[in-house]
Design a protein around this motif. Structure first.
Motif: not given
Length: 377
Positions: A101-126
């Motif tokens: 993925l190319f683009g502003c924030g892909t590294v710093d740090m919207k990829s990290g933010l996306a991973v954390y958002l996804n984990a929180f959403a998937r695990l909140a009620a797991d």
């Protein structure tokens, strides 16, 4: 995907983290312009059942409250450096032939933010979730610390930052980067007397007054420091310099920003003392502290951190740049950086993150939070 009734894009927290990264990158959010992405994140989090959501400015905090005994904080900033013609995101092959993925924030740090958002959403009620979670998506990390949303939450709602360990989604090459270096930025100013350059002896050149200070900085040999088995590399550099009135005029003012990145074995006061000793400011040259933030020791001895290290296969190194792990360290909460992306691509026009790194960090994080068997290395 957009909704005509809303003033912001709708993001799907449950989609693949790679797709979520692209969606976040496509929402422009340079520092001081985070409202749209904060609105989108807040709206998505409020759709989750059993989750507490708070907002402080353009910082969004979401928490589970399942009585699981220990709490892991997942934190990431939602601002970027200014856009440089690199939004929206694109997807293609990097120079190593990897899906990227190319683009502003892909590294710093919207990829990290996306991973954390996804984990929180998937695990909140797991049912498999081992720890209660706090997710902090904050504004103003890429600018002076006075604007930092995590700092605002610390000041205004400190109870939201209680936890046993904090993970920062800063780019770390899919490994743990422990602690961080501190940073001091000084504004060094010289004053002189303006005159016509044809009669320069009637003036005093302010830029020339900075010359010995510049020489001291250029001759400085950076120190490498081992702290808790992590090697940090300090650096002292001029990062901005200005002077000049006209091409035929002796300047009566000159100033520069000098930045010292120091290992976490020094306090801010110790680092400033060392910095001033090196600069050796001559008479008539003054300084003011423009910004100063402490470093953070690695804190790798805590059991809850050891579990994360095991989940990554023991991949650990020192963090050179300053990150908000230092804020958690001040609160007595051990914190590490853990996110996808090569830090050397931060802030570049060709900012890019291999897709495999996003996928890897996502899986490790899910395994860690569920207590699954660490992946084979």
């Amino acid at each position: 995907m957009a909704n005509s009734e809303l003033s912001f894009p709708v993001v799907d927290l449950f989609c693949d983290p790679v797709g979520l990264t692209a969606a976040l990158v496509d929402i422009e959010s340079p520092s001081h312009e985070e409202k749209t992405i904060a609105d989108a994140i807040e709206h998505a989090l409020r759709q989750l059942d059993g989750v507490l959501v708070d907002r402080v400015g353009n910082t969004v905090v979401a928490r589970t409250d399942r009585g699981l005994g220990q709490r892991v904080i997942l934190a990431g900033h939602c601002d970027t450096v200014p856009i440089a013609g690199n939004v929206p995101s694109t997807r293609g092959l990097d120079d190593q032939g990897r899906d990227t993925l190319f683009g502003c924030g892909t590294v710093d740090m919207k990829s990290g933010l996306a991973v954390y958002l996804n984990a929180f959403a998937r695990l909140a009620a797991d049912p498999a979730l081992r720890y209660d979670l706090t997710l902090v998506c904050y504004e103003g990390e890429e600018v002076a610390s006075v604007y930092n949303g995590l700092g605002h939450v610390h000041t205004q709602r400190p109870e939201l930052l209680v936890g046993d360990v904090a993970l920062l989604g800063e780019p770390s090459g899919s490994m743990i980067e422990a602690g961080c270096q501190g940073s001091i930025r000084l504004k060094v100013v010289a004053t002189g007397v303006r005159a016509h350059s044809a009669r320069s002896w009637l003036g005093k050149n302010a830029m020339h007054a900075l010359a010995p200070v510049i020489s001291n900085i250029a001759a400085y040999q950076a120190t490498k420091v081992l702290v808790d088995d992590c090697l940090y590399h300090e650096g002292l550099n001029i990062v901005h310099c200005e002077s000049g009135v006209a091409t035929n005029t002796i300047p009566d003012e000159a100033w520069m920003f000098v930045n010292f990145r120091f290992a976490p074995n020094r306090s801010v006061d110790q680092a400033l003392e060392h910095m001033l000793e090196v600069l050796d400011l001559p008479e008539g040259v003054r300084f003011e502290v423009d910004d100063a933030v402490p470093g953070a020791r690695p804190g790798l001895d805590r059991p809850v951190v050891q579990e994360l290290i095991a989940a990554t296969g023991g991949k650990v190194r020192a963090k050179y740049g300053w990150t908000d792990v230092a804020r958690f360290s001040e609160l007595g909460i051990p914190a590490v950086n853990f996110g996808p992306g090569d830090p050397s691509f931060c802030h570049k026009k060709d900012e890019q993150c291999p897709v495999e790194m996003i996928t890897e960090v996502s899986q490790v994080l899910l395994d860690y939070l569920r207590g699954s068997t660490p992946p084979a290395v």
